[in-house]
Every structure is written in C-alpha cells, then in structure tokens.
Design a protein around this motif. Structure first.
Motif: not given
Length: 352
Positions: A60-84
């Motif tokens: 319940g920490e991530l509610v439907p439609g909420a914005t995901v914000v993360e710090s990245t040097s690049g590679t985690m960002g690709i993974g988060l783009a897909l998962a989000a």
C-alpha cells in the motif's frame, strides 16, 4: 486518459529468462560463465525495478497512478521505465549532467521525465546531489513514491528469479563474481545460491574511487559501478574478498571480451569479466559465474570510442593480476587491487 494510466502488466512477464554463456578467458584454456542480462527486456535492473514497485504496491505504499521518483545513473532508470509503464505509473528520474546524450534521448522516447542535476555534492558526488534534488521533488509531488534502490531490501529480492534460473542452467557454481553498486543483485543472488551451494565463494567488484568497501570517494569515469554513498543493501558478510577495478582496465576488458565473443557490454561487464577471468585462471577447476548487466549501445561513444578513451588516458595495456592490499582503508588504490578483508565503513571490520 493517457495510455500510461492503463498500464500493461503483460510487460512484466517479459523480464528475465536470460541465457547463460561460456566466456573463454584470455589464456585460451580457462573461462567462466556469464548471465547475459542484455538479452532480457529492460536489462538486469528491470528485475529489481519490478520487485521494488510490486512490493510497494502490495504494502500500500505505492497507490494506483502515483508518480515514481528515483535517482539513477541510467540503468535502473531503464528498468523503472518498463516496470512503471507496466503498472500504470508516470516516472520522474533524477539524473546528472554526465548522463550520456544517447541515454537522454532514450528516456525521452520512453516518455520519462528527466530532472538533471548540474553540480556535484562536495562530499557525496553526483549521487548525493541527485538524492538532494530527489527530496525536493518528493516534497513538491503529492503521493509520489521513492523506491530507494540503495536501501530498499526489495531490490535484492528482485534477483531471486535470476538465481533460480542459474540453478536450472548450471549444475554447480563455486565462485560468484558480482559487481557492486546498490548491492542488490549480489545480495539477492548470494541468498539463494548459497542455499543451493553452501560452499559458494563471493568476490565483490567495486570501482576505484568508490566508498563502498572503505576507499575514499573520488570522481569516477565509470557509471553504474561503485558509489559515493554507502548503500545499506550491500551485505558485507556475504563477501569473501573485494576487488577494485579502474576505468582503463575496464575498457581493456570490455574490448577484449567483445573481440573474443562479440558479447560487448559496459563498465560493469568489463570489470566483472576482468575479475572472473582472473578467478578462473587462478583456480582452473572452479566453476566461476558472473553477470553481464547490459549491452554495448550506451557505451559506443565512451568505452568503444578511441578518441574519447585516448583523451582520458584509458587506452593503456591491460594488467593481468591485481595488486594485493592488507586492509581496504590501508592505502588508496588507483588501479586493479584485491583485498581479502571485507570492511563495512559504517561498522566493524569483518575478517574473512
């Protein structure tokens, strides 16, 4: 409604299922196995990103439609783009001014909003500067969720599936060589693989100029490997030894592996291959395993660009063995080095 609000959960089923490849060492007689994560959608960190977001949603920490914000040097960002995108969340990535032009273009194509930090933190480098900016964005974005890849244990749990794949693909692993950034993939693999093979030895691979294992933080050419902060996902007791690799050595290793196998990759791939090859030569009967986290496309203007490397003095002959140091904080290393004492800089030294 925009398409991102609907999501596409079927994308998550495409994560993982990557092959295990035999990589001949440069001596032509020995070699090691590598999990080729560039063959999976989103690369290695899509596994962690999926676990981070699904775990938060289940609690319940991530509610439907909420914005995901993360710090990245690049590679985690690709993974988060897909998962989000799969789960129906917009993404804001806090990146820094050194993020490659090609990666910026890719994130734009993926519909990800970038917030670019232009100045390093005087002590914590780009990572701390990004985290400071991230805190401001969270405060200004109601309901936003921060996965906190550096300290969230869901990061490590995302690699349990990779470990199970490995167990199905090979009958024995004696040595795991794991690059260390957030600490997630080594912690996740070790937890599962040591239940299968209790005698498994783990070699951590860090970057010269990284704080993780007790060296002083310095500016680093290599992205996605090492850290200017101390991620708590790094499980220091898991490691039997640690190696630090410099950028010139990683460049030489990347190019050598690409020439031998056509399996090209980035900084972490080069560093992992260098140490895994050394481990295989040092103990020819051992089954050595590592992970190649991503492919070459992000690095065509850096690692595989002669002019870029020459300007930075990175086209030097590769070394064949590490320098041995007695303690991780005893001397500052400037190239490939090895230490058999693993130290948590935030706590007590752990003898091995």
């Amino acid at each position: 409604m925009s398409r991102i609000e609907f999501g596409n959960p079927g994308l998550l089923h495409l994560v993982g299922g990557t092959p295990l490849a035999w990589i001949p060492a440069d001596d032509g007689r020995t070699g090691f196995h590598a999990k080729i994560e560039s063959a999976g959608i989103g690369g290695m960190k899509a596994r962690a990103a999926m676990a981070l977001l699904t775990g938060a949603a289940a609690r319940g920490e991530l509610v439907p439609g909420a914005t995901v914000v993360e710090s990245t040097s690049g590679t985690m960002g690709i993974g988060l783009a897909l998962a989000a995108r799969a789960l129906g969340h917009p993404v804001i990535l806090v990146v820094d001014d050194e993020l490659e032009r090609d990666m910026r273009a890719l994130f734009t194509a993926l519909g990800v909003r970038l917030d670019v930090v232009e100045n390093q933190h005087p002590e914590g480098g780009w990572q701390q500067a990004r985290l400071d900016r991230l805190a401001d964005i969270l405060a200004a974005t109601p309901g936003a969720y921060w996965p906190d890849q550096y300290n969230n244990p869901d990061n490590a749990s995302g690699y349990a599936g990779m470990a199970r794949e490995i167990i199905e693909q090979i009958d024995r692993v004696d040595v795991l060589v794991a690059t260390v950034g957030s600490g997630g993939h080594c912690a996740g693999l070790t937890r599962v693989l040591r239940r299968q093979w209790p005698g498994l030895r783990v070699i951590g691979v860090d970057s010269v100029g990284s704080r993780i294992f007790g060296q002083p933080a310095r500016q680093r050419h290599m992205r996605g490997l090492g850290s200017s902060i101390l991620p708590r996902n790094v499980r220091y007791p898991d490691y039997d030894e640690v190696h630090w690799v410099g950028p010139a050595e990683a460049v030489a290793s990347c190019r050598a592996v690409a020439a031998r196998t056509t399996l090209a990759g980035g900084w972490s791939t080069g560093a992992a291959a260098l140490v895994a090859g050394w481990a295989a030569r040092r103990e020819p009967g051992a089954r050595v395993l590592t992970v190649f986290p991503d492919g070459p496309h992000r690095y065509l203007r850096t690692i595989y660009d002669d002019e870029w490397c020459t300007t930075r003095g990175l086209l030097t002959p590769g070394v064949t063995r590490p320098v041995e140091i007695a303690h991780p904080d005893g001397v500052e290393v400037d190239g490939w080095a090895r230490c058999r004492v693993v130290r948590d800089p935030a706590g007590a030294r752990v003898p091995v």
